[in-house]
Motif scaffolding. Structure first.
Motif, mmCIF file in Angstrom:
data_model
loop_
_atom_site.group_PDB
_atom_site.id
_atom_site.type_symbol
_atom_site.label_atom_id
_atom_site.label_comp_id
_atom_site.label_asym_id
_atom_site.label_seq_id
_atom_site.Cartn_x
_atom_site.Cartn_y
_atom_site.Cartn_z
ATOM 1 N N UNK A 115 -9.503 -27.207 -4.459
ATOM 2 C CA UNK A 115 -9.051 -25.685 -5.480
ATOM 3 C C UNK A 115 -8.036 -25.462 -5.157
ATOM 4 N N UNK A 116 -7.225 -24.948 -6.162
ATOM 5 C CA UNK A 116 -5.863 -24.763 -6.073
ATOM 6 C C UNK A 116 -5.857 -22.943 -6.283
ATOM 7 N N UNK A 117 -5.462 -22.484 -5.246
ATOM 8 C CA UNK A 117 -5.785 -21.340 -4.746
ATOM 9 C C UNK A 117 -4.722 -20.062 -5.875
ATOM 10 N N UNK A 118 -5.020 -18.565 -6.351
ATOM 11 C CA UNK A 118 -3.813 -18.497 -7.269
ATOM 12 C C UNK A 118 -3.439 -17.577 -6.244
ATOM 13 N N UNK A 119 -1.902 -16.931 -6.688
ATOM 14 C CA UNK A 119 -1.283 -16.122 -5.499
ATOM 15 C C UNK A 119 -1.153 -16.165 -4.439
#
Lengths: 449, 237
Positions: B34-38
């Protein structure tokens, strides 16, 4: 020693590129010798672990070990003095020398004497103090301070030594052959050994179980001095104590290999008793060491055995020279010792570290040198420009919106950075700030396939 | 198992292709990453400069974003080490530098693609001495180099190392600005040694070292290019 910040002094030092490269190569050669020798000892890393543990033990058992040392030393016939600071150290030694009517005093290299300003003090008392270790003697005749703790004249070229000896010792003009010059120095120093009224050494180690002061040298000049003079003084810091000869062996195996890449120093002398008809005085000095011991973040500094290994490996020291630091001990351990003694005076050295951690891996007693510099930095800030950049980054990174916006103005931001911090752009191009592209979208695109 | 990709701020700013390469490499090796946002910054530049306290909000942000993941993988040894060492226990044992993760956990025996070039490997300080990507030259330990191991899986590549293979290149975060004269000299010395190997590329696991060395290469107009190691490993993807 520099009176300005390390960064400014180093910038000036770096103008003579040929000299910088020569220093760097010379010191790297010493590091290389250290690497080769340390790799011939299969238990090298275990030795370092042992050294670190022995030091931590000794430094946390100072009262009993020092008293044990004293009682053995006194039983051996030595006279023991205690100095709480540099002033007491100078008074004790000055008092001994004047009390014995000493006019000429020979001493071997001792960083403690540098730390406590002994030689200028004695000169003020009208006592001629002659350094007898060759490098230290060269520095003394030149009116300079050591630029390295083990190789005090490492920054002096042999041609300069040739010219100096020509003036001071009447050597042949233009002859800078190292063997020739060494012989000249040897002849010159002998007259001082024979005439001296007193001789002094520092101490690399003090053995609690025997009351011996152990001095490690390569030239034997410390022994020449102490073998002739009617009064002998040995002075060392309280952190030099080791419990016994077995633990001493751990350090003598590490010291010379790390310092100069030799299996052992040429001379390892155990001084215990006075020669017949002479006096042997031992001065045990605190001068801030117990304060370091009480400092939770920095007590491991007292593990240091002053081998200079951290200097030889430090990429910043090798390219900025000993005189770019404000403390009399330069390099990684010097940055830390300076902070431990007078932080406001020496905080300008804190920038002299990339946190590469090479020093910690070389250190034979595993002082956490880089980590300690990191810790000092948290308490002592050195530059308004750096603070502005750090604050700016902390703000920019406070949210993805700000960060994204920052990236879209990236090239402008880099120019602003240059204006604030200066100097990125000289000799080095700016990186391109690529884009504010939403990288998180790669996941969505990928999963959408 | 939930795996997240940690995007170090400067990698996003100066080398976003490294992120894409990291993502592709992990996906290729079967990791559902996953590529977490923020994401912004872990706080390392401020910490190393002496302002760890003032980056506390970045630490909190990082913790909030990543605490739900079992494994966090990032393409920068120094950022990963910073989080591991300075954030207390929270991420110890579950944050990895990407080469370490691929080498030690995923253990591929081959990679697609070719990179028919001579490449000089920069063993960066934090990767070598703090992260354990290679045997530090100072220590008397058996030789190993995980970066070389991984590069050897790429067809056609010739990996060389400069003299003084793990001496610092002189970046050092804000060191590069505060001590710019020493920093540039260190960088020049490093680049000269890469050049002497006859390599076309300099590679490393850390984009910051490459940014600094790339800056020197550009200023001196040298026939060398910099490339992050993950871009080589993912060259066939």
């Amino acid at each position: 020693m520099s009176t300005e910040k390390h960064a400014a002094a180093a910038r000036k030092y770096l103008k003579d590129t040929a000299k910088v490269d020569w220093q760097d190569e010379t010191l790297w050669l010493v590091r290389g010798k250290r690497d080769r020798l340390s790799k011939q000892i299969p238990e090298w890393e275990a030795l370092r672990d042992a050294a670190s543990r022995i030091k931590l033990y000794s430094n946390s058992h100072l009262p009993e070990l020092l008293e044990q040392f004293e009682s053995h030393a006194v039983a051996n016939g030595a006279i023991v003095h205690w100095a709480k600071d540099a002033g007491e150290y100078r008074d004790i030694i000055g008092g001994l020398l004047t009390g014995h009517g000493v006019r000429l005093f020979v001493k071997s290299k001792s960083m403690l004497s540098e730390e406590c300003g002994l030689v200028p003090y004695l000169e003020g008392l009208g006592i001629e103090a002659v350094e007898t270790d060759l490098g230290e003697r060269i520095i003394q005749l030149m009116g300079l301070k050591p630029s390295h703790i083990v190789l005090p004249a490492v920054h002096i070229k042999r041609e300069e030594v040739g010219r100096l000896f020509e003036k001071e010792m009447g050597t042949e003009p233009g002859n800078s052959d190292p063997t020739y010059l060494t012989h000249a120095a040897r002849r010159n120093l002998r007259q001082y050994f024979l005439k001296a009224d007193a001789a002094m050494t520092g101490g690399n180690f003090a053995v609690a179980s025997t009351g011996e002061v152990v001095v490690c040298t390569n030239e034997g000049n410390a022994d020449m001095g102490t073998s002739a003079a009617p009064l002998q003084i040995a002075a060392f810091g309280i952190d030099k104590i080791v419990p016994d000869r077995e633990s001493l062996g751990v350090f003598t195996r590490l010291l010379a290999r790390t310092a100069t890449g030799q299996p052992v120093t040429t001379y390892t002398t155990h001084y215990s008793a006075p020669r017949k008809g002479t006096e042997f005085h031992i001065v045990i000095v605190d001068n801030g060491r117990s304060r370091i011991l009480a400092d939770r973040e920095h007590f491991r500094l007292l593990n240091c055995i002053r081998c200079g290994g951290c200097m030889n490996t430090c990429p910043v020291y090798r390219r900025s020279g000993g005189y770019s630091y404000s403390h009399f001990i330069p390099g990684p351990v010097g940055v830390n010792l300076g902070m431990a003694s007078d932080p406001d005076r020496h905080k300008g050295n804190l920038s002299a570290c990339t946190l590469c951690h090479s020093c910690e891996m070389v250190c034979p007693a595993k002082v956490d040198l880089a980590e300690q510099i990191y810790r000092w930095r948290q308490h002592y800030h050195t530059s308004a420009g750096k603070k502005a950049i750090s604050d700016g980054m902390a703000f920019l990174m406070g949210g993805p919106g700000r960060f994204g916006a920052g990236l879209t103005v990236g090239p402008g931001a880099m120019k602003a950075l240059k204006a604030v911090g200066g100097h990125w752009g000289k000799g080095r191009e700016f990186p391109d700030i690529v884009s504010s592209k939403n990288l998180e979208s790669i996941e969505k695109q990928d999963h959408g396939k | 198992m939930k795996v997240a990709l940690f995007i170090p701020c400067y990698v996003r700013a100066v080398a976003p292709s490294v992120i894409e390469a990291s993502y592709k490499l992990l996906r290729y090796l079967g990791v559902d990453v996953a590529v977490p946002e923020g994401q912004t910054c872990c706080g390392q530049p401020m910490g190393n400069a002496g302002y760890e306290d003032e980056a506390e909000h970045l630490k909190k942000r990082f913790e909030k974003i990543f605490e739900e993941y079992d494994v966090i993988v990032g393409p920068s040894p120094s950022c990963v080490v910073y989080v591991r060492e300075r954030y207390g226990e929270l991420f110890r044992g579950r944050i990895y530098e990407i080469c370490e993760y691929v080498h030690d956990v995923l253990k591929p025996t081959s990679l697609p693609g070719r990179f028919p070039h001579r490449v000089s490997l920069h063993n960066n300080c934090h990767g070598t001495r703090l992260e354990g990507l290679a045997a530090p030259s100072e220590l008397n330990v058996p030789y190993f180099n995980k970066l070389k191991d991984l590069l050897s899986l790429v067809e056609g590549i010739e990996v060389v190392e400069p003299e003084r293979p793990d001496e610092c290149c002189g970046f050092g975060g804000l060191f590069s600005i505060e001590e710019s004269a020493v920093s540039v000299k260190m960088g020049e010395d490093k680049v000269r040694r890469h050049l002497a190997t006859g390599a076309e590329y300099v590679t490393a696991a850390d984009s910051s070292c490459l940014m600094h060395q790339g800056g020197i290469i550009a200023a001196q107009k040298l026939p060398l290019k910099t490339i992050h190691i993950v871009e080589i490993l993912a060259s066939g993807l």
